[in-house]
Design a protein around this motif. Sequence first.
Motif, PDB file in Angstrom:
ATOM      1  N   ILE A   1      52.809 -31.138 -19.485  1.00  0.00           N
ATOM      2  CA  ILE A   1      51.430 -31.333 -19.931  1.00  0.00           C
ATOM      3  C   ILE A   1      50.542 -31.340 -18.693  1.00  0.00           C
ATOM      4  N   LEU A   2      49.514 -30.499 -18.699  1.00  0.00           N
ATOM      5  CA  LEU A   2      48.584 -30.424 -17.581  1.00  0.00           C
ATOM      6  C   LEU A   2      47.153 -30.427 -18.108  1.00  0.00           C
ATOM      7  N   HIS A   3      46.245 -31.042 -17.343  1.00  0.00           N
ATOM      8  CA  HIS A   3      44.827 -31.022 -17.714  1.00  0.00           C
ATOM      9  C   HIS A   3      44.047 -29.977 -16.927  1.00  0.00           C
ATOM     10  N   ASP A   4      44.545 -29.632 -15.747  1.00  0.00           N
ATOM     11  CA  ASP A   4      43.867 -28.659 -14.903  1.00  0.00           C
ATOM     12  C   ASP A   4      44.257 -27.254 -15.360  1.00  0.00           C
ATOM     13  N   LEU A   5      43.297 -26.529 -15.939  1.00  0.00           N
ATOM     14  CA  LEU A   5      43.598 -25.194 -16.467  1.00  0.00           C
ATOM     15  C   LEU A   5      44.003 -24.237 -15.359  1.00  0.00           C
ATOM     16  N   ASN A   6      43.381 -24.357 -14.192  1.00  0.00           N
ATOM     17  CA  ASN A   6      43.746 -23.465 -13.085  1.00  0.00           C
ATOM     18  C   ASN A   6      45.162 -23.734 -12.607  1.00  0.00           C
ATOM     19  N   LEU A   7      45.555 -25.003 -12.569  1.00  0.00           N
ATOM     20  CA  LEU A   7      46.917 -25.339 -12.186  1.00  0.00           C
ATOM     21  C   LEU A   7      47.899 -24.850 -13.242  1.00  0.00           C
ATOM     22  N   ALA A   8      47.514 -24.958 -14.524  1.00  0.00           N
ATOM     23  CA  ALA A   8      48.381 -24.485 -15.608  1.00  0.00           C
ATOM     24  C   ALA A   8      48.667 -22.995 -15.457  1.00  0.00           C
TER      25      ALA A   8
ATOM     26  N   ILE B   1      61.447 -22.151 -28.022  1.00  0.00           N
ATOM     27  CA  ILE B   1      61.427 -22.237 -26.563  1.00  0.00           C
ATOM     28  C   ILE B   1      62.783 -21.800 -26.023  1.00  0.00           C
ATOM     29  N   ASP B   2      62.757 -20.850 -25.106  1.00  0.00           N
ATOM     30  CA  ASP B   2      63.988 -20.282 -24.565  1.00  0.00           C
ATOM     31  C   ASP B   2      64.390 -20.944 -23.252  1.00  0.00           C
ATOM     32  N   ALA B   3      65.649 -20.805 -22.915  1.00  0.00           N
ATOM     33  CA  ALA B   3      66.161 -21.309 -21.648  1.00  0.00           C
ATOM     34  C   ALA B   3      65.426 -20.642 -20.492  1.00  0.00           C
ATOM     35  N   GLY B   4      65.079 -21.438 -19.471  1.00  0.00           N
ATOM     36  CA  GLY B   4      64.441 -20.910 -18.281  1.00  0.00           C
ATOM     37  C   GLY B   4      62.955 -20.673 -18.398  1.00  0.00           C
ATOM     38  N   GLU B   5      62.356 -21.004 -19.538  1.00  0.00           N
ATOM     39  CA  GLU B   5      60.911 -20.829 -19.661  1.00  0.00           C
ATOM     40  C   GLU B   5      60.178 -21.899 -18.859  1.00  0.00           C
ATOM     41  N   LEU B   6      59.012 -21.521 -18.356  1.00  0.00           N
ATOM     42  CA  LEU B   6      58.145 -22.426 -17.613  1.00  0.00           C
ATOM     43  C   LEU B   6      56.839 -22.510 -18.398  1.00  0.00           C
ATOM     44  N   ILE B   7      56.638 -23.646 -19.077  1.00  0.00           N
ATOM     45  CA  ILE B   7      55.572 -23.779 -20.066  1.00  0.00           C
ATOM     46  C   ILE B   7      54.621 -24.898 -19.689  1.00  0.00           C
ATOM     47  N   ALA B   8      53.323 -24.642 -19.812  1.00  0.00           N
ATOM     48  CA  ALA B   8      52.301 -25.678 -19.679  1.00  0.00           C
ATOM     49  C   ALA B   8      51.687 -25.926 -21.047  1.00  0.00           C
ATOM     50  N   ILE B   9      51.538 -27.194 -21.404  1.00  0.00           N
ATOM     51  CA  ILE B   9      50.846 -27.585 -22.628  1.00  0.00           C
ATOM     52  C   ILE B   9      49.479 -28.130 -22.220  1.00  0.00           C
ATOM     53  N   VAL B  10      48.423 -27.537 -22.743  1.00  0.00           N
ATOM     54  CA  VAL B  10      47.074 -27.972 -22.411  1.00  0.00           C
ATOM     55  C   VAL B  10      46.309 -28.265 -23.691  1.00  0.00           C
TER      56      VAL B  10
END
Length: 263
Positions: A198-205, A27-36
Amino acid sequence: MSEVLRTNAASFAIAGKTLLDRVDLSIDAGELIAIVGPNGAGKSTLLRLLSGDLRPSSGAVQLRGKDLSGYPARELALRRAMLAQHVNVSFPFTVEEVVWMGAGEFERARAAPFVEAALREVGLQEFRSRTITTLSGGEQQRAHFARILVQLWGSEAGHGPGILLLDEPTSSLDIRHQLDLANTARRCARNGTTVIAILHDLNLAVRFADRIIVLHGGTIAADGAPMQVMQNAVIDRVFDVELAIQLDGTGRPFVLPELAGVA
């Protein structure tokens, strides 16, 4: 971008059950990651390993090339801020007092601007004197998000971009405040903060993240940009439902759960 977090074959087991199995991530600096992923996939376990709250049963988790277990708790608090899935406050603290808790040992004069900015960011300026237990679940969640922002911003002021870890941060929020939180996270990432949620809404992810990590059975089922991850075969296999992935006017994938069928 420089690497901030790495897991090397990181596993976690408890009571004979493996919750996370040999996960490799960079994971790099500044990354915006969603875990689903579905319930029980290992999402919260992975986030707690990345925060240093849990130690892997085997393998390693490193922060800037150093094993997380080698960081004192105080130093970790200056490098990453985490909003847990459930935060219960039973004492009659005001909203402002809860948000001030994020300041930790920072000098009051130094922390005050961050407290004010965080209250504005979550739209709770007018609630500052309210007892937090009198607020709705969503309002309490926003107050705790503000607390974490104070910790993050105060630390970054002296130590550079940090890491923001969020465990289901939108679970009690209405649509408007879900989008507000996503926009706040995006602004943090643009300023160099590494954001993992961590997100459950795939569209929001898809709207939230530049990179989506899909967990299934404690392993990584997919990892990449939303267009790479949001594929029918991946979603059908991981969530055990048939979803037709569609594209909006900007080419961004989305799903309509009401049209789903059980696979």
